[in-house]
Design a protein around this motif. Structure first.
Motif, short mmCIF file in Angstrom:
data_model
loop_
_atom_site.label_atom_id
_atom_site.label_comp_id
_atom_site.label_asym_id
_atom_site.label_seq_id
_atom_site.Cartn_x
_atom_site.Cartn_y
_atom_site.Cartn_z
N ASP A 221 10.73 -3.50 0.53
CA ASP A 221 11.73 -3.73 1.56
C ASP A 221 12.66 -4.84 1.11
OD1 ASP A 221 12.69 -3.52 4.44
OD2 ASP A 221 12.09 -5.62 4.37
N ALA B 241 -3.85 0.54 1.98
CA ALA B 241 -4.35 -0.46 2.92
C ALA B 241 -5.29 0.15 3.95
CB ALA B 241 -3.17 -1.14 3.64
N ASN B 242 -5.42 1.48 3.94
CA ASN B 242 -6.30 2.17 4.89
C ASN B 242 -7.46 2.82 4.13
OD1 ASN B 242 -7.53 3.87 6.75
ND2 ASN B 242 -5.61 4.48 7.72
N ASP C 4 -1.94 5.56 2.32
CA ASP C 4 -1.71 4.12 2.26
C ASP C 4 -2.98 3.45 1.77
OD1 ASP C 4 -1.15 1.45 2.65
OD2 ASP C 4 -0.44 1.70 4.71
N TRP D 239 6.23 -3.46 0.95
CA TRP D 239 5.99 -2.96 2.30
C TRP D 239 4.78 -2.03 2.34
CZ3 TRP D 239 6.63 2.03 4.61
CH2 TRP D 239 6.54 2.02 6.01
N LYS D 240 4.63 -1.21 1.32
CA LYS D 240 3.50 -0.28 1.32
C LYS D 240 3.13 0.08 -0.11
CE LYS D 240 3.15 2.70 4.58
NZ LYS D 240 3.31 3.85 5.50
N HIS D 241 1.82 0.17 -0.34
CA HIS D 241 1.27 0.59 -1.63
C HIS D 241 0.50 1.88 -1.36
CE1 HIS D 241 -1.46 -0.42 -5.33
NE2 HIS D 241 -0.62 0.56 -5.58
N GLN D 242 0.96 2.99 -1.95
CA GLN D 242 0.39 4.29 -1.67
C GLN D 242 -0.22 4.91 -2.92
OE1 GLN D 242 4.21 5.92 -0.24
NE2 GLN D 242 3.19 6.35 1.70
N VAL E 232 2.02 3.84 11.61
CA VAL E 232 2.28 3.47 10.22
C VAL E 232 3.53 2.62 10.06
CG1 VAL E 232 1.07 5.50 9.35
CG2 VAL E 232 3.55 5.61 9.71
N VAL F 227 6.93 3.34 10.65
CA VAL F 227 8.14 3.91 10.06
C VAL F 227 9.07 4.38 11.16
CG1 VAL F 227 6.97 4.63 7.96
CG2 VAL F 227 7.14 6.23 9.86
N ALA G 89 4.89 2.59 -4.73
CA ALA G 89 5.15 1.39 -3.94
C ALA G 89 6.48 1.52 -3.23
CB ALA G 89 5.15 0.14 -4.82
N SER H 207 11.64 3.17 -3.06
CA SER H 207 10.34 3.84 -3.13
C SER H 207 10.26 4.56 -4.47
CB SER H 207 10.20 4.83 -1.98
OG SER H 207 9.03 5.61 -2.13
#
Length: 301
Positions: free
Chosen positions: A279, A256-257, A254, A125-128, A169, A171, A276, A101
């Protein structure tokens, strides 16, 4: 420059503390996580000992990372070549990493080097987005009700909602009860409740470190969503921590939201940087060895 790796939190903070405090906004994760470890001990995030690293030149810290197993490695911003070199160095030392991360550029460079060197998959896995509160702008109209600080009577509700948030989410969490206890202990959460006293939304906040407070999580049960409660409680927690002396109020969302990102922007938060989480899947090489079977495909973004 060289990396100093340690399991001693005091050693890490002695070497990297001034560096982390020099940019409290970008280093919010490192500051808040190490503060929790300092307060609650090395098992605050899991049974395994945390590990820390400091990149030093002439005795001065230039970058830092931490890992609280079983969670991913978290890095401060690094040049592409330094991020790649760190990935190779940790792989050769036998570190088994579930992911990384960091700010987006650093995360991509580290993940690509890890994939090439270990033959593990590296998947986004996640773009924040990290947001910073500017001018607080309450929703108009405000939903009916009021905000209040949590107390001991809310402990079971907090634990249950935190577990539900983690499930939403995707986690892994440790002990929801311990998380709730910590929020009650330092008054680090607000509930929005209806005029008849029913809690309908939660906004928590980490303790203030280096003048910054990071808000999170913000959670509203599914049956209460779409009524403005999340915006109201987010405004309330921002107002509360500013009144307590916070120079910077931060939160991650996130990307994506779009709903949550829209809420935060409408109440006064502005984007600072993109982060980002990658994983890693597949076994890392044996200690001291690297893989020669890496495929030429790029890191999945």
């Amino acid at each position: 420059m060289s990396w100093h790796i340690t399991e001693d939190l005091d050693d890490f903070l002695a070497r990297a503390g001034s560096f982390l405090r020099s940019q409290p906004v970008l280093h919010t994760l490192h500051l808040t996580v190490t503060e929790r470890l300092r307060t609650y001990g090395s098992t605050a995030y899991g049974d395994e000992a945390p590990v820390f690293g400091v990149l030093e030149r002439d005795g001065v810290a230039r970058a830092a990372w931490f890992r609280t197993p079983p969670h991913w490695l978290t890095l401060t911003p690094l040049a592409t070549e330094d991020a790649a070199a760190l990935a190779v160095h940790l792989a050769d030392l036998g570190h088994r990493l579930p992911g990384v991360s960091a700010d987006r550029g650093t995360a991509v460079a580290f993940a690509e080097a890890w994939r090439r060197h270990t033959n593990a998959e590296a998947t986004l896995w996640k773009h924040q987005r990290l947001y910073q509160l500017g001018e607080l702008t309450p929703p108009d109209p405000m939903p009916p009700g009021r905000a209040r600080i949590v107390d001991k009577a809310d402990r079971e509700l907090l634990a249950r909602w935190f577990e539900s948030f983690a499930t939403d989410v995707g986690v892994a969490i440790g002990n929801p009860g311990a998380w709730a206890d910590a929020r009650v202990e330092h008054g680090g959460a607000l509930l929005w409740e209806t005029p008849d006293g029913v809690p309908v939304s939660l906004a928590a906040a980490h303790p203030m470190v280096a003048g910054q407070v990071r808000v999170g999580p913000v959670y509203t049960p599914p049956e209460q969503r779409g009524r403005g409660y999340a915006a109201a409680v987010t405004v309330a927690v921002g107002r509360t921590v500013r009144a307590a002396g916070a120079a910077e109020v931060l939160l991650f969302a996130d990307l994506a939201n779009p709903t949550s990102n829209g809420v935060y922007q409408r109440v006064g938060y502005r984007g600072v940087a993109d982060f980002a989480v990658y994983d890693f899947t597949g076994p890392p090489p044996p200690q001291g060895q690297s893989s020669s079977r890496a495929q030429p495909s790029s890191v999945r973004r």
